[in-house]
Write an enzyme that holds these catalytic residues in place. Structure first.
Site, PDB file in Angstrom:
ATOM      1  CG  HIS A 107      -0.357  -0.174   2.550  1.00  0.00           C
ATOM      2  ND1 HIS A 107       0.453   0.656   3.161  1.00  0.00           N
ATOM      3  CD2 HIS A 107      -0.126  -1.206   3.222  1.00  0.00           C
ATOM      4  CE1 HIS A 107       1.040   0.381   4.311  1.00  0.00           C
ATOM      5  NE2 HIS A 107       0.637  -0.979   4.324  1.00  0.00           N
ATOM      6  CG  HIS A 108       3.380   1.404  -2.457  1.00  0.00           C
ATOM      7  ND1 HIS A 108       4.568   0.908  -2.530  1.00  0.00           N
ATOM      8  CD2 HIS A 108       2.489   1.088  -3.218  1.00  0.00           C
ATOM      9  CE1 HIS A 108       4.396  -0.053  -3.497  1.00  0.00           C
ATOM     10  NE2 HIS A 108       3.281  -0.062  -3.956  1.00  0.00           N
ATOM     11  CB  CYS A 109       3.179   4.919   3.646  1.00  0.00           C
ATOM     12  SG  CYS A 109       4.261   3.522   4.659  1.00  0.00           S
ATOM     13  CB  ALA A 110      -0.634   5.635  -0.211  1.00  0.00           C
ATOM     14  CG  HIS A 111      -3.201   2.125   4.659  1.00  0.00           C
ATOM     15  ND1 HIS A 111      -2.147   2.375   5.344  1.00  0.00           N
ATOM     16  CD2 HIS A 111      -3.546   0.670   4.485  1.00  0.00           C
ATOM     17  CE1 HIS A 111      -1.550   1.358   5.646  1.00  0.00           C
ATOM     18  NE2 HIS A 111      -2.173   0.049   4.957  1.00  0.00           N
TER      19      HIS A 111
END
Length: 150
Positions: A107-111
């Site tokens: 999620h690349h810290c982009a929930h």
């Protein structure tokens, strides 16, 4: 960080030393200096052009694959994020890893963004000054193989 520790109590250093834990990262500072020297031997404009060309090459090739959906592409940003319909992003990344192609998956810290896009996560390919056209071609060939397998 600490001025004195005893059974009676602990006295902390004044700011900002209070938050400095242990020995300074001397090796890291030296490595950073060497990295900056190495980077400065190149024209920053040429480096940017190189990275943009690699990203565009990858984008053009990924765009031709029916099962791949490109989620994120900003020309010049050095990354491309994508998913494969019906395939978990980590499964795709694992198949690429098994072919010695390094990508990031998740999620690349982009929930909130992933929720808005309706995906659980993506695969992200990043390009840098040390990558070559052959690296991009290997990446694309690996994605094509993974698509064929899945």
């Amino acid at each position: 960080m600490v001025e004195k520790v005893s059974f009676e109590g602990t006295t902390f250093s004044e700011l900002p030393g209070k938050f400095e834990a242990g020995t300074p990262n001397v090796a890291g500072a030296l490595a950073l200096a060497c990295s900056i020297d190495w980077l400065n031997q190149y024209s920053h404009t040429d480096l940017e052009k190189h990275i943009c060309a690699l990203q565009k090459r990858a984008y053009d090739a990924l765009s031709q694959l029916d099962d791949i959906q490109i989620i994120g592409y900003q020309p010049g940003a050095s990354v491309i994020t994508f998913v494969m319909e019906g395939v978990h992003h980590q499964d795709l990344a694992t198949l690429l890893d098994q072919q010695n192609v390094a990508v990031r998956a998740g999620h690349h810290c982009a929930h909130p963004l992933m929720d808005a896009l309706g995906v659980k996560g993506t695969v992200r390919a990043s390009f840098a000054i040390y990558n070559s056209e052959q690296d991009v071609d290997r990446f694309i060939a690996s994605v094509e193989k993974a698509v064929d397998m899945l």
